[in-house]
Design an enzyme around this catalytic site. Structure first.
Site, PDB file in Angstrom:
ATOM      1  N   ASP A 180       3.110   9.998  -8.984  1.00 20.13           N
ATOM      2  CA  ASP A 180       4.422   8.697  -9.447  1.00 20.13           C
ATOM      3  C   ASP A 180       5.081   8.342  -8.339  1.00 20.13           C
ATOM      4  O   ASP A 180       5.299   9.249  -7.461  1.00 20.13           O
ATOM      5  CB  ASP A 180       5.028  10.192 -10.635  1.00 20.13           C
ATOM      6  CG  ASP A 180       6.841   9.103 -10.491  1.00 20.13           C
ATOM      7  OD1 ASP A 180       7.296   8.383 -10.655  1.00 20.13           O
ATOM      8  OD2 ASP A 180       6.852   8.923 -11.815  1.00 20.13           O
ATOM      9  N   HIS A 181       4.783   6.876  -7.947  1.00 20.46           N
ATOM     10  CA  HIS A 181       5.496   6.820  -6.485  1.00 20.46           C
ATOM     11  C   HIS A 181       6.685   6.401  -6.524  1.00 20.46           C
ATOM     12  O   HIS A 181       7.185   6.372  -5.696  1.00 20.46           O
ATOM     13  CB  HIS A 181       4.624   5.031  -6.593  1.00 20.46           C
ATOM     14  CG  HIS A 181       4.543   4.161  -7.779  1.00 20.46           C
ATOM     15  ND1 HIS A 181       3.406   3.810  -8.536  1.00 20.46           N
ATOM     16  CD2 HIS A 181       5.818   3.140  -8.268  1.00 20.46           C
ATOM     17  CE1 HIS A 181       3.925   2.845  -9.297  1.00 20.46           C
ATOM     18  NE2 HIS A 181       4.933   2.407  -9.361  1.00 20.46           N
ATOM     19  N   HIS A 243       8.830   7.615 -14.908  1.00 25.12           N
ATOM     20  CA  HIS A 243      10.086   7.626 -12.896  1.00 25.12           C
ATOM     21  C   HIS A 243      10.980   8.158 -13.746  1.00 25.12           C
ATOM     22  O   HIS A 243      11.356   8.884 -13.084  1.00 25.12           O
ATOM     23  CB  HIS A 243      10.093   6.149 -13.020  1.00 25.12           C
ATOM     24  CG  HIS A 243       9.209   5.210 -12.768  1.00 25.12           C
ATOM     25  ND1 HIS A 243       7.615   5.515 -11.904  1.00 25.12           N
ATOM     26  CD2 HIS A 243       8.723   4.064 -12.809  1.00 25.12           C
ATOM     27  CE1 HIS A 243       6.963   5.048 -11.120  1.00 25.12           C
ATOM     28  NE2 HIS A 243       7.246   4.387 -11.707  1.00 25.12           N
TER      29      HIS A 243
END
Length: 328
Positions: A180-181, A243
């Site tokens: 999950d960036h 996110h």
């Protein structure tokens, strides 16, 4: 403490012509090169359906870094970085379609001295994840390699489990990285420091002093060519189940026993188990309509290229979460 130099490596980006590669992956790799954190011998290979050649890929990579990198382009860094880039156009869904890729990687090994090191980054739409992994398995390209899988990991629990089974047919679990960036953003990482390195905050970080917490993720961009992905995901899967839930865990989890990844993961899982299941009366969904942005007309979601004319995919979502534990 000095960082250990990574071993020689080829990074293969599947979906190299996509928005995620342009906005996130290529600028991040350039900044790793700038900071001396890439291996001494490395190569970056893009793979996608777009009919580019290596020079076209380098030109687009340069434009991506200039637009989205957190640091300016340094020609002394850029030249060797650009020299490491190559590109292969091809399909994903044909049996043995990765055979040309396997041969290309063998040539890169011989030319760049990367010694068979492989890191595969899956930046395709989610429906492409199992396809790419099966193709890699067919040509024996998964042995000893690592794989990075972007979110969302499945559409629901059954599809997530099915994807796990496909992944484990080709890769050992220790070599699988579900990414999950948002967790790479300094603002998010600083939440742990803010909470656990400041005893003043930690003492009041609970229901006795906090009435409620609001998390807002606001973006000014539209689809910008991402319809194929967004029609699959929508805001709930694209933003909230990944996110926002990650940020929620950082804000509300208990202190981990250490800063090891497994310890942080365990506390995040405990917190998510304390979140009540979301019911329809706790969720609002919507789509953006035609409007103005910075004085420029922008189309509504249903007018975007590639969007089904009667699509029910949400571009806006708000929900209320209840956490049932001693702290909240």
């Amino acid at each position: 403490m000095s960082l250990q130099t990574p071993p020689p490596q080829i990074v293969v980006i599947f979906g190299a012509s996509g928005d995620l590669t342009r906005r996130k992956i290529l600028p991040a790799l350039y900044n790793l090169a700038r900071e001396g954190l890439l291996p001494e011998r490395y190569s970056i290979v893009g793979y996608a359906r777009s009919g580019w050649d290596a020079e076209g890929f380098r030109a687009r990579a340069r434009a991506a870094v200039e637009e989205f990198s957190r640091t300016p382009v340094d020609e002394e860094i850029w030249e060797p970085f650009a020299g490491s880039l190559s590109y292969l156009a091809g399909p994903f869904d044909d049996p043995s379609c990765f055979e040309p890729l396997r041969r290309h990687l063998a040539r890169v090994d011989a030319e760049a001295g990367t010694e068979g090191g492989r890191l595969y980054y899956l930046a395709t739409p989610p429906s492409g994840f199992p396809v790419v992994i099966r193709r890699l398995g067919e040509v024996g390209a998964g042995k000893g390699a690592r794989v990075v899988i972007e979110k969302p990991f499945g559409r629901d629990l059954p599809s997530s489990r099915e994807l796990n089974e496909v992944v484990h047919e080709v890769f050992d679990e220790q070599r699988v990285f579900r990414i999950d960036h948002y967790l790479g953003k300094e603002t998010v990482q600083n939440l742990l420091v803010l909470r656990f390195a400041n005893s003043l905050f930690e003492r009041v970080w609970n229901r006795d002093a906090v009435d409620h917490v609001q998390i807002t993720v606001a973006e000014s961009v539209g689809l910008e060519g991402r319809a194929a992905y967004f029609e699959e995901a929508g805001a709930l899967r694209d933003i909230i189940q990944n996110h926002v839930l990650q940020v929620l865990t950082f804000l509300t989890m208990e202190p981990p026993r250490s800063l090891e990844p497994e310890a942080i993961r365990d506390e995040k899982v405990k917190l998510l188990r304390a979140v009540r299941p979301f019911g329809p009366d706790e969720v609002v969904r919507g789509q953006y309509a035609r409007s103005m942005r910075d004085g420029t007309p922008v189309p509504g979601y249903l007018e975007e290229p590639g969007v089904a004319p009667h699509s029910q995919v949400e571009t806006f979502a708000a929900l209320r979460a209840w956490i049932d534990n001693w702290r909240w």
